[in-house]
Design an enzyme around this catalytic site. Structure first.
Site, PDB file in Angstrom:
ATOM      1  N   GLU A  51       0.838  -1.209   0.000  1.00 32.56           N
ATOM      2  CA  GLU A  51       0.000   0.000   0.000  1.00 32.56           C
ATOM      3  C   GLU A  51       0.871   1.256   0.000  1.00 32.56           C
ATOM      4  O   GLU A  51       0.686   2.184   0.795  1.00 32.56           O
ATOM      5  CB  GLU A  51      -0.971  -0.027   1.180  1.00 32.56           C
ATOM      6  CG  GLU A  51      -1.924  -1.217   1.100  1.00 32.56           C
ATOM      7  CD  GLU A  51      -2.948  -1.267   2.225  1.00 32.56           C
ATOM      8  OE1 GLU A  51      -2.875  -0.432   3.149  1.00 32.56           O
ATOM      9  OE2 GLU A  51      -3.837  -2.137   2.177  1.00 32.56           O
ATOM     10  N   GLU A  77      -4.006  -9.046  -0.558  1.00 30.70           N
ATOM     11  CA  GLU A  77      -4.698  -8.824   0.716  1.00 30.70           C
ATOM     12  C   GLU A  77      -6.193  -8.715   0.450  1.00 30.70           C
ATOM     13  O   GLU A  77      -6.619  -8.043  -0.499  1.00 30.70           O
ATOM     14  CB  GLU A  77      -4.188  -7.546   1.377  1.00 30.70           C
ATOM     15  CG  GLU A  77      -4.691  -7.319   2.792  1.00 30.70           C
ATOM     16  CD  GLU A  77      -3.959  -6.161   3.467  1.00 30.70           C
ATOM     17  OE1 GLU A  77      -2.716  -6.083   3.319  1.00 30.70           O
ATOM     18  OE2 GLU A  77      -4.616  -5.324   4.103  1.00 30.70           O
TER      19      GLU A  77
END
Length: 855
Positions: free
Chosen positions: A440, A526
């Site tokens: 991220e 994820e």
């Protein structure tokens, strides 16, 4: 396995002497080395034992004569943050689990015999969190900011051979908040003292690949860096042998080369192994590559590397192939803490956790979001887990939770060295099938993000051209700004964090990008899992009138199920998780998925909580209900799990939603002997085949009452017993009962192992259950439990899995049960003998368990 390991984690000399001799000499390296008149060419010994520690700054503590007698004596690994006290006003904040941080100092005295004056001696640290600085005999060795990287220093020029040496380490974790999750503080991983001859294999000096693999034969290619640290040229020969699990040499190759003074040479050798035993998730067979270096006729080094012979391919259409066979990565994300032991995690704690994950059907692990401990990957190699090995949570762009204190602060100076060391340390692990260069990352949206990624990929590919590189991208198709296609197209495998998050992707998921970019290789790095607080059903069981107010005010439970991200237990989230899994399961081009998370972790907390309850396993290692959903989808064995519990006094007649996770063809539910109905689902479903109107035969007794991947019945509560009977192939394959229990009456203890090693490191897990008079677990008991340990062990952690239990002390001896359970972790001493753990609680019958500690 760490390629620098020599046969055992204690090293060649430790193997020769045995554990008892090793432990008896841990505080004096000279005693240890002196026991072998002709020491082996390479010595790698634990430096974990007999340190001094001071929490706080201690100016001048790097000097050999500094007075440290009043400092605390301890062994490594050590994490001072987990010792507390935890407080909501700690600078680490909820992100760091409200744990204390700050500065700490460590000092270690040791002696070496004078004969080691002609050896190259170094100290290796598997991990120090963070901003470590190291001195030997008052002389500065260096600094390493990144808390998850392994590193080493050459001690040779500064050692007192034949005299006393003082190693000093300053750890500075004072910049807070410094992490988006619990980091721990200190020398929280193992330390090693390494002694080699001047001509030797370099640190992490082998790189073993298997460019050609089949059932009939395999090519094993070995690159070996040999270093000559003498002032004259050395006529070297390198003999490389492939050794099987039984210790038999199956192939050898020898090469000669002159290496110049103060120079390094990389050998390249190829060996053919006939009829190899291939490494896979079901049978993770390991070989060893033994590298033997001679100068003339003198043996100067012997170095071993554990390897697995396997072929791992990510394909744009077929997903992930292991040895030519399609394997779906059934993965979980894991942070690095071990619950009650914090970041200083004994190997057995990870091994037990992996056993529980494997029983669930998990075959893949993402090291979120940092390099793991070396023994973590050793276990993955031995136990057959596929690993997505992750480097960073930040590049140049920092994240708001850490306010400029994260890795972005040192990225420019350190990223190339950190990535190089990371890859060289871990590239021989057969379990590692995918690198991740970041999670991220804010730079995916920056104008410089493409160039930063391109440079990082070049480093990864330079050090390992055999494995692809991904990143966990959370801005794919995001609004108002999304990750550019140019950025994503650079990745060897495009990693999706929450592929179903945006707009129509809730239904279409990866398919939009598959149509637009057919050559992309894709994986779910994820996705939302099925976490929540273990055994907490107050969100799904209606309260009777007059109980609702007390229900809402109950302590220890938040609407976020313990804090963190995406951690509610709601039915909508469960359906979204099931829907995404259906897509991943039925589309081969999606290599797999790593759900968030496998196990609860400390930090990333909100409000009155120490951590995140997103796992399907709690911080004690106890499975939650969501665990059985994944087991029903990921394993072949019959699975039948019912929830909630059946203790709902005062709610008689209230309809309770009873949920079942199963892979049976049908399930019949009974309450007190009367059928509540038969239900079932079919997944995956198949249409006609062969000709119109012809369907695949269904199993006898199979029914389909829902398209969901779980079954539910609304059952009016009455005390007694719920019983589920699962059918598969026309026969009963599983039965499970959930009964109304009586009041708490006794404690019950169980232990994961009856015997452990007397090595000051090995541990046993003791599970405490609060039982009724009939020996049944009381599902919401919260009795206070006191642990007492006698004999050859010590209590190193207590936990109950409740992240909302802010008052408890992980290092104390008292813990309240949570939903009827808690855990004690016992560690051995250096002495063989019996360890007795007794658990007591007022008004309950106590219990004792005995564990053998063996030399």
């Amino acid at each position: 396995m760490n390629p620098n390991d020599a046969i055992t984690r204690r090293g060649l000399l430790g193997q020769a002497l045995g554990a008892a001799a090793l432990i008896s000499a841990v505080d004096s390296a000279s005693q240890l080395f002196a026991q072998t008149p002709e020491p082996p060419a390479r010595i790698r010994e634990s430096l974990d034992f007999g340190w001094k520690f001071f929490k706080g700054d201690a100016p001048g503590a790097q000097q050999p004569g500094f007075a440290d007698a009043s400092w605390r004596s301890l062994d490594l690994p050590h994490d001072w943050s987990i010792e507390g006290p935890f407080a909501q006003n700690e600078p680490s904040g909820g992100a760091g689990g409200y744990a204390p941080a700050g500065i700490g100092w460590y000092r270690k005295r040791f002696r070496l015999p004078a004969s080691y004056g002609d050896r190259k001696v170094s100290v290796e640290f598997d991990g120090v969190y963070q901003n470590s600085e190291v001195w030997i005999n008052g002389q500065y060795l260096g600094k390493r900011p990144f808390g998850y990287i392994s590193f080493a220093y050459d001690l040779t020029p500064r050692l007192n051979a034949g005299g006393e040496n003082v190693l000093a380490v300053k750890v500075d974790n004072s910049r807070q908040p410094g992490s988006r999750w619990y980091s721990g503080s200190g020398i929280y991983r193992h330390t090693w003292l390494v002694a080699v001859n001047p001509v030797h294999v370099a640190q992490w000096g082998t790189f073993v690949t298997t460019p050609r693999v089949s059932k009939d034969s395999a090519t094993v290619h070995v690159r070996t860096r040999v270093r000559n640290e003498t002032a004259t040229a050395a006529s070297c020969s390198l003999a490389t042998a492939v050794v099987n699990r039984e210790g038999l040499v199956v192939q050898t190759e020898e090469t000669a080369q002159e290496i110049g003074p103060h120079a390094e040479y990389e050998f390249g050798q190829s060996l053919t192994v006939d009829r190899p035993m291939l490494w896979n998730v079901a049978a993770p067979y390991l070989y060893r590559v033994r590298s033997t270096v001679h100068v003339g006729r003198e043996l100067v080094d012997e170095y071993e590397t554990a390897i697995g012979i396997r072929e791992a391919i990510f394909d744009a259409d077929r997903g992930f192939l292991l040895n030519g066979e399609h394997v779906k990565l059934n993965g979980v994300c894991l942070h690095h803490d071990g619950g009650a032991v914090g970041a200083a995690v004994p190997e057995r704690v990870w091994e037990r956790r992996f056993e529980v994950l494997r029983e669930m059907g998990c075959n893949a692990i993402r090291t979120s979001h940092n390099p793991p401990a070396p023994e973590f990957l050793d276990l993955c190699d031995r136990m057959g887990f596929l690993v997505m090995n992750e480097a960073f949570d930040e590049w140049k762009a920092g994240k708001g939770q850490v306010r400029g204190n994260g890795y972005s602060r040192v990225y420019d100076e350190w990223h190339e060295r950190d990535v190089t060391d990371f890859v060289r340390r871990d590239r021989n692990h057969p379990s590692v099938v995918l690198w991740s260069c970041g999670n991220e990352i804010g730079d995916q949206l920056s104008e410089h993000g493409v160039e930063i990624l391109r440079e990082l990929l070049a480093i990864f590919h330079r050090e390992d051209a055999t494995r692809p590189v991904t990143a966990g991208c959370d801005q794919i198709a995001a609004e108002p700004k999304s990750a550019p296609v140019e950025f994503l197209s650079l990745l060897d495998v495009v990693g999706y964090n929450y592929a179903d998050r945006w707009r129509e992707r809730r239904e279409l998921s990866y398919s939009l990008d598959k149509a637009a970019h057919p050559n992309w290789r894709m994986i779910g790095t994820e996705s939302t899992g099925m976490g929540g607080q273990r055994g907490d059903y107050r969100g799904i069981v209606p309260a009777s009138s007059g109980q609702a107010a007390g229900l809402a005010a109950s302590p220890g439970v938040s609407s976020a199920a313990g804090g963190g991200r995406g951690f509610g237990g709601g039915a909508g989230r469960r359906l979204d998780t099931e829907q995404l899994w259906k897509f991943v399961r039925t589309h081969d081009y999606v290599a797999g998925d790593f759900m968030w998370t496998g196990i609860d972790y400390l930090g990333e907390a909100f409000g009155a909580s120490r951590g995140a309850s997103s796992g399907v396993i709690d911080s004690c290692g106890f499975p939650k209900d969501g665990y059985y959903f994944y087991q029903s989808q990921w394993s072949e064995k019959p699975v039948l799990h019912l929830f909630p519990h059946w203790n709902w006094k005062g709610r008689e007649g209230v309809f309770v939603p009873v949920t079942c996770y199963t892979n049976c063809d049908s399930v019949e539910l009974f309450l007190n002997g009367r059928s509540v109905g038969v239900k079932g689902y079919m997944f995956p479903r198949y249409g006609m085949q062969g000709r119109y109107g012809q369907y695949a035969p269904t199993a006898p007794g199979a029914v389909r009452t829902t398209n969901d991947l779980h079954l539910t019945w609304d059952v009016p509560y009455a005390p007694g017993t719920l019983k589920a009977v699962g059918m598969k192939g026309g026969r009963v394959v599983a039965e499970v009962e959930v009964s109304t229990t009586g009041d708490p009456a006794a404690l019950g203890l169980s232990v994961d192992r009856n015997a452990i090693r007397a090595d000051r490191s090995d541990v046993a897990h003791v599970t405490v259950k609060v039982l009724d008079a009939q020996g049944r677990l009381h599902p919401d008991a919260d009795n206070e439990i006191t642990f007492e340990v006698q004999g050859a062990g010590r209590l190193i952690g207590v936990d109950n899995g409740n992240m909302g239990d802010m008052a408890a002390d992980f290092k104390g001896k008292i813990r309240k049960a949570y939903q009827g359970m808690c855990l004690g972790i016992v560690q051995s001493t250096a002495s063989a003998g019996q360890i007795r753990l007794t658990a007591t609680s007022p008004d309950l019958m106590s219990a004792t368990v005995t564990i053998a500690s063996k030399a």
